[in-house]
Design a protein around this motif. Structure first.
Motif, PDB file in Angstrom:
ATOM      1  N   ALA A 333       0.700  -1.033   0.116  1.00  0.00           N
ATOM      2  CA  ALA A 333      -0.150   0.036   0.005  1.00  0.00           C
ATOM      3  C   ALA A 333       0.933   1.155   0.049  1.00  0.00           C
ATOM      4  N   SER A 334       0.363   2.257  -0.783  1.00  0.00           N
ATOM      5  CA  SER A 334       1.143   3.671  -0.585  1.00  0.00           C
ATOM      6  C   SER A 334       0.673   4.260   0.341  1.00  0.00           C
ATOM      7  N   ASP A 335       1.433   4.709   1.376  1.00  0.00           N
ATOM      8  CA  ASP A 335       1.254   5.586   2.521  1.00  0.00           C
ATOM      9  C   ASP A 335       1.741   7.030   2.171  1.00  0.00           C
ATOM     10  N   PRO A 336       0.828   7.902   2.478  1.00  0.00           N
ATOM     11  CA  PRO A 336       1.000   9.151   2.163  1.00  0.00           C
ATOM     12  C   PRO A 336       2.523   9.810   3.055  1.00  0.00           C
ATOM     13  N   TYR A 337       2.254   9.114   4.666  1.00  0.00           N
ATOM     14  CA  TYR A 337       3.318   9.658   5.453  1.00  0.00           C
ATOM     15  C   TYR A 337       4.627   8.959   5.282  1.00  0.00           C
ATOM     16  N   VAL A 338       4.637   7.530   5.112  1.00  0.00           N
ATOM     17  CA  VAL A 338       5.792   6.682   5.397  1.00  0.00           C
ATOM     18  C   VAL A 338       6.333   6.076   4.170  1.00  0.00           C
ATOM     19  N   GLY A 339       5.554   6.263   2.801  1.00  0.00           N
ATOM     20  CA  GLY A 339       5.916   5.480   1.576  1.00  0.00           C
ATOM     21  C   GLY A 339       5.174   4.347   1.293  1.00  0.00           C
ATOM     22  N   THR A 340       6.104   3.264   0.799  1.00  0.00           N
ATOM     23  CA  THR A 340       5.274   2.136   0.632  1.00  0.00           C
ATOM     24  C   THR A 340       5.483   1.334   1.751  1.00  0.00           C
ATOM     25  N   LEU A 341       4.046   0.839   2.237  1.00  0.00           N
ATOM     26  CA  LEU A 341       3.837  -0.262   3.041  1.00  0.00           C
ATOM     27  C   LEU A 341       3.687  -1.734   2.589  1.00  0.00           C
ATOM     28  N   THR A 342       4.443  -2.565   3.218  1.00  0.00           N
ATOM     29  CA  THR A 342       4.069  -3.965   3.110  1.00  0.00           C
ATOM     30  C   THR A 342       3.630  -4.618   3.975  1.00  0.00           C
ATOM     31  N   TYR A 343       2.347  -5.347   3.816  1.00  0.00           N
ATOM     32  CA  TYR A 343       1.547  -6.146   4.924  1.00  0.00           C
ATOM     33  C   TYR A 343       2.181  -7.421   4.784  1.00  0.00           C
ATOM     34  N   PHE A 344       2.362  -8.149   5.864  1.00  0.00           N
ATOM     35  CA  PHE A 344       2.981  -9.484   5.854  1.00  0.00           C
ATOM     36  C   PHE A 344       2.340 -10.277   6.960  1.00  0.00           C
ATOM     37  N   ARG A 345       2.360 -11.573   6.779  1.00  0.00           N
ATOM     38  CA  ARG A 345       1.616 -12.506   7.891  1.00  0.00           C
ATOM     39  C   ARG A 345       2.916 -13.381   8.256  1.00  0.00           C
ATOM     40  N   VAL A 346       3.350 -13.480   9.565  1.00  0.00           N
ATOM     41  CA  VAL A 346       4.128 -14.291   9.928  1.00  0.00           C
ATOM     42  C   VAL A 346       3.859 -15.864  10.341  1.00  0.00           C
ATOM     43  N   TYR A 347       4.265 -16.779   9.601  1.00  0.00           N
ATOM     44  CA  TYR A 347       3.960 -17.955   9.678  1.00  0.00           C
ATOM     45  C   TYR A 347       4.774 -18.960  10.636  1.00  0.00           C
ATOM     46  N   SER A 348       6.195 -18.366  10.831  1.00  0.00           N
ATOM     47  CA  SER A 348       6.992 -19.108  11.693  1.00  0.00           C
ATOM     48  C   SER A 348       8.248 -18.154  12.243  1.00  0.00           C
ATOM     49  N   GLY A 349       8.702 -18.366  13.416  1.00  0.00           N
ATOM     50  CA  GLY A 349      10.016 -17.761  13.559  1.00  0.00           C
ATOM     51  C   GLY A 349       9.548 -16.492  14.233  1.00  0.00           C
ATOM     52  N   ARG A 350      10.533 -15.538  14.407  1.00  0.00           N
ATOM     53  CA  ARG A 350      10.506 -14.424  15.174  1.00  0.00           C
ATOM     54  C   ARG A 350      11.220 -13.342  14.139  1.00  0.00           C
ATOM     55  N   ALA A 391       1.558  -7.873  10.403  1.00  0.00           N
ATOM     56  CA  ALA A 391       2.179  -6.497  10.766  1.00  0.00           C
ATOM     57  C   ALA A 391       2.490  -6.027   9.320  1.00  0.00           C
ATOM     58  N   ALA A 392       3.307  -4.835   9.315  1.00  0.00           N
ATOM     59  CA  ALA A 392       3.691  -4.137   8.272  1.00  0.00           C
ATOM     60  C   ALA A 392       5.028  -3.453   8.302  1.00  0.00           C
ATOM     61  N   THR A 393       5.707  -3.469   7.020  1.00  0.00           N
ATOM     62  CA  THR A 393       7.131  -2.771   7.108  1.00  0.00           C
ATOM     63  C   THR A 393       7.142  -1.650   6.171  1.00  0.00           C
ATOM     64  N   VAL A 394       8.153  -0.961   6.189  1.00  0.00           N
ATOM     65  CA  VAL A 394       8.262   0.323   5.195  1.00  0.00           C
ATOM     66  C   VAL A 394       9.280  -0.083   4.739  1.00  0.00           C
ATOM     67  N   GLY A 395       9.212   0.373   3.169  1.00  0.00           N
ATOM     68  CA  GLY A 395      10.668   0.820   2.178  1.00  0.00           C
ATOM     69  C   GLY A 395      11.084  -0.531   1.731  1.00  0.00           C
ATOM     70  N   LEU A 396      10.363  -1.634   1.589  1.00  0.00           N
ATOM     71  CA  LEU A 396      11.318  -2.782   0.734  1.00  0.00           C
ATOM     72  C   LEU A 396      11.142  -2.432  -0.599  1.00  0.00           C
ATOM     73  N   LYS A 397      12.427  -2.753  -1.269  1.00  0.00           N
ATOM     74  CA  LYS A 397      12.478  -2.347  -2.508  1.00  0.00           C
ATOM     75  C   LYS A 397      12.055  -3.485  -3.757  1.00  0.00           C
ATOM     76  N   SER A 398      12.189  -4.580  -3.406  1.00  0.00           N
ATOM     77  CA  SER A 398      11.784  -5.769  -4.414  1.00  0.00           C
ATOM     78  C   SER A 398      10.566  -6.694  -4.009  1.00  0.00           C
ATOM     79  N   THR A 399       9.884  -6.328  -2.967  1.00  0.00           N
ATOM     80  CA  THR A 399       8.862  -7.131  -2.550  1.00  0.00           C
ATOM     81  C   THR A 399       7.498  -6.781  -2.963  1.00  0.00           C
ATOM     82  N   LEU A 400       6.895  -7.846  -3.707  1.00  0.00           N
ATOM     83  CA  LEU A 400       5.476  -7.606  -4.274  1.00  0.00           C
ATOM     84  C   LEU A 400       4.443  -8.534  -3.399  1.00  0.00           C
ATOM     85  N   THR A 401       3.177  -8.198  -3.820  1.00  0.00           N
ATOM     86  CA  THR A 401       2.185  -8.999  -3.330  1.00  0.00           C
ATOM     87  C   THR A 401       2.152 -10.481  -3.629  1.00  0.00           C
ATOM     88  N   GLY A 402       2.514 -11.461  -2.573  1.00  0.00           N
ATOM     89  CA  GLY A 402       2.492 -12.947  -2.888  1.00  0.00           C
ATOM     90  C   GLY A 402       3.996 -13.264  -2.679  1.00  0.00           C
TER      91      GLY A 402
END
Length: 708
Positions: A333-350, A391-402
């Motif tokens: 998602a494009s966010d006006p304040y932080v740039g590109t937001l990538t939402y992700f679901r953690v399946y394992s680990g931390r 959760a979501a993170t900001v500024g990933l360069k090469s990550t797309l949906t899926g």
């Protein structure tokens, strides 16, 4: 940073429904009762928290799937807030994704279902099962998502929980277990009777926040007993031990019934049904209880499967903090304040912030600088996320949906999310020279966010073409260009995304030989084309034996075929559902080059397809029209004149429902036409169904129109 909530008390759920079933209203109540919001936002007042885009507030619909986190202590631990506040250690953490109901935004539902552990399907108590509730139900079936049903809007005139329940049984699944019946009908709807506990629950206070338990009134006791009997029969049939007790006439403990129902729900053998009215603040606390009681935590589901990109072997990741890190990016998602937001679901680990992860789809490493927990469009920074988190993170360069993000020492690639192809396109041009550059950058960002939105370029006219899932989808895109990116653009008329294919097998030779003074060009191939089943796309098969064409030229042949397929044969539309086999050819020791083979392959493909009876395909839409009976003849006549095929007619309360298959090309402007036929009382929904051949006379017009 220690984990605050045990993973067993996580619930990753989504609310899914047909447009207007009250999904966002339910979500708003959930946020209010769980203390996330201190006032209730109403959709009809444009104040809903989860609908944070301007377009969503204006239209009163959800467009993007918004994520939020809330916390709930089940009410059976004590009905009043004070008692439950003392039992904080038994609190559940619920991650909610509120998805859109409009079919043009089907991508949002699909990507959400992929990362959810459970879903609540919401139905309108008056309309029951509607076409898009069927679509999302089948999408949930595909991802095997355990679910609950919530029949909403029981306070409305014409609301009938039995009719709605019947429509679920008839059109979706017979395996439903009704856990509540309403106390009072339509505008007299006062509360619900819990069939397992055999208690009446009413909702008092300004916002129904006070849950009051009382005995069931005598006038409805017999009916409640009858419904309870039916529910218990359904539940005990899933467990031999309980079945024996039941047949011996023993009373079965509520805890045992709940345990068996939970197991059956998670295995998708039973679907619990609850009732209420979100707008009138009734039934939501008990729905939250049911989410905690019956929907799975990440540990209740089988471990996630993936493939090791190095070895190609299957691997699994268990939902545990001790396993190697593995997550799926499900939304950009494009966010006006932080740039590109990538939402992700953690399946394992931390995943602590500041660490590096590997994207196994792009092969790139990404640094996780900030980790955000989302509450619709508000965010809170956290230092670390664990298995089961969204959760979501900001500024990933090469990550797309899926794409899969994982520990670089333990690579794994999870199954990607497949998205439907766009069916409609429009030409778009910037209003001023200044908008020209901004337009292509903005479109690029929007296409990154939404995999069902494509941008292309017409080489002949030099125009930009955008394609999507429907008129509303493209309308919202153009609106976002203006508001979020400040780009003014002129938009052409919507056009149908036709495709081309072939009907029989054929072969052709392609040669590209140029002798000039110096080094020449030499490429020579034989291709065979054959039709495939609808929806299989374009397949390239290499059958070259004994090196008659060297290995290094094969990718160039494939590239030539794909480029030619994109340009089409009849009218410039992409060629689909064809298998192309490279089976012969020759090369020159000195003169052969990748370019020569690419050109030869393009020519051979065009030639072979021309011999193989090429035809045009058009998108056929599944249309449902709801109109009063007196206009039924006119509506059916009009649909038939649009090359429509009537599938069935049925009744919904006092309206007639007509299901039909109609070519998309005939459906432009249908909303206005339907309003005039039915004096403004008819409504319709449509969604993509399949591609089918265009009749010859119409195909001829399309081809000539394209060639003019």
């Amino acid at each position: 940073m220690p984990r605050l909530y045990p993973i067993e008390r996580y619930r990753n759920i989504g609310f899914i429904a047909h447009i207007d079933a009250g999904k966002t209203t339910v979500t708003e109540r959930v946020l209010f009762y769980t203390g996330i919001s201190h006032k209730i936002g109403e959709v009809h007042e444009g104040q809903a928290i989860m609908d944070w885009m301007e377009q969503e507030r204006e239209r009163g619909i959800t467009i993007t799937a918004a994520a939020t986190t809330c916390f709930w202590v089940p009410t059976h631990l004590g009905l009043d807030e004070a008692t439950r506040a003392q039992r904080k250690e038994e609190e559940f953490r619920i991650n909610i994704i509120d998805t859109p109901g409009h079919i043009d935004f089907t991508v949002e539902v699909q990507r959400s279902l992929r990362v959810l552990d459970g879903a609540v399907v919401i139905f309108d108590g008056v309309a029951g099962v509607e076409p898009q509730s069927e679509t999302v139900w089948h999408q949930a079936d595909r991802f095997r998502v355990p679910r609950l049903c919530f029949i909403n809007k029981l306070d409305r005139v014409g609301a009938d929980f039995e009719k709605a329940l019947e429509s679920i049984k008839k059109r979706l699944t017979k395996n439903v277990v009704l856990l509540q019946i309403p106390y009072g009908r339509e505008q007299n709807f006062k509360g619900v009777i819990d069939l397992l506990r055999m208690k009446l629950y009413t909702f008092e206070g300004d916002h129904g926040e006070k849950l009051v338990e009382s005995e069931i009134p005598q006038d409805i006791l017999e009916e409640a007993k009858k419904w309870r009997e039916e529910a218990i029969e359904k539940i005990v049939s899933e467990d031999e031990e309980l079945m024996e007790k039941y047949l011996e006439g023993q009373e079965i403990a509520i805890e045992d019934l709940k345990k068996v129902l939970r197991k059956a729900t998670i295995e998708y053998k039973l679907v619990p049904v609850l009732l209420g009215s979100a707008l009138k603040n009734k039934g939501i606390q008990l729905l939250l209880d049911a989410i905690c009681d019956y929907l799975p935590s990440p540990v209740d589901l089988p471990p996630v499967e993936g493939v090791n990109p190095k070895t190609g072997e299957k691997e699994i990741r268990k939902p545990s903090d001790d396993e190697p890190f593995c997550a799926l990016a499900f939304k950009i998602a494009s966010d006006p304040y932080v740039g590109t937001l990538t939402y992700f679901r953690v399946y394992s680990g931390r995943l602590p912030k500041g660490s590096y992860v590997l994207n196994t789809n792009s092969g790139e490493k990404e640094r996780i600088g900030r980790i955000l927990r989302m509450h619709a469009n508000h965010r809170e920074e956290v230092d670390e996320v664990f298995a089961g988190d969204i959760a979501a993170t900001v500024g990933l360069k090469s990550t797309l949906t899926g794409h899969t993000l994982c520990d670089e020492n333990h690579p794994i690639r999870l199954e990607e999310i497949k998205f439907p192809e766009p069916v409609i396109s429009v030409r778009i041009e910037p209003k001023t020279k200044a908008d020209q550059e901004k337009l292509s950058l903005s479109l690029q960002r929007l296409a990154q966010e939404d995999p069902t939105f494509r941008t292309g370029f017409d080489l002949e006219t030099g125009e930009t073409i955008i394609s999507g899932m429907g008129e509303l989808h493209l309308e919202i895109i153009v609106d976002r260009l203006k508001r979020e990116f400040g780009v003014e653009a002129n938009v052409g008329k919507p056009q149908v995304a036709y495709k081309e294919t072939i009907l029989k097998e054929a072969t052709a030779e392609g040669k590209y030989i140029r002798q000039t003074g110096g080094r020449g060009q030499y490429g020579h191939v034989w291709l065979r084309v054959k039709p495939l089943e609808r929806g299989e796309g374009l397949k390239f098969v290499d059958e070259i034996k004994g090196g008659i064409i060297p290995k290094e030229f094969i990718p160039a042949v494939e590239k030539g075929v794909k480029e030619a397929a994109n340009k089409g044969i009849l009218a410039g539309y992409p060629v689909v559902d064809v298998e192309v086999t490279l089976y012969d050819g020759s090369f020159h020791e000195v003169d052969s080059s990748e370019l020569a083979f690419k050109i030869a392959a393009s020519a051979a493909f065009q030639e072979a397809c021309k011999k193989a009876k090429p035809i045009l395909l058009e998108p056929i839409m599944k249309v449902e029209v709801v109109a009063p009976e007196e206009f039924m003849g006119d509506v059916i006549g009009d649909l038939s004149s649009k090359r429509g095929k009537i599938l069935e007619t049925s009744e919904r309360s006092n309206m007639k429902v007509i299901d039909a298959l109609v070519p998309l090309a005939e459906m432009f402007g249908y909303a206005t036409k339907l309003r005039s036929i039915t004096q403004g009382r008819g409504s319709f929904t449509m969604e993509f169904d399949h591609y089918a051949p265009v009749p010859d006379n119409i195909a001829q017009e399309i081809i000539e129109g394209k060639r003019k």
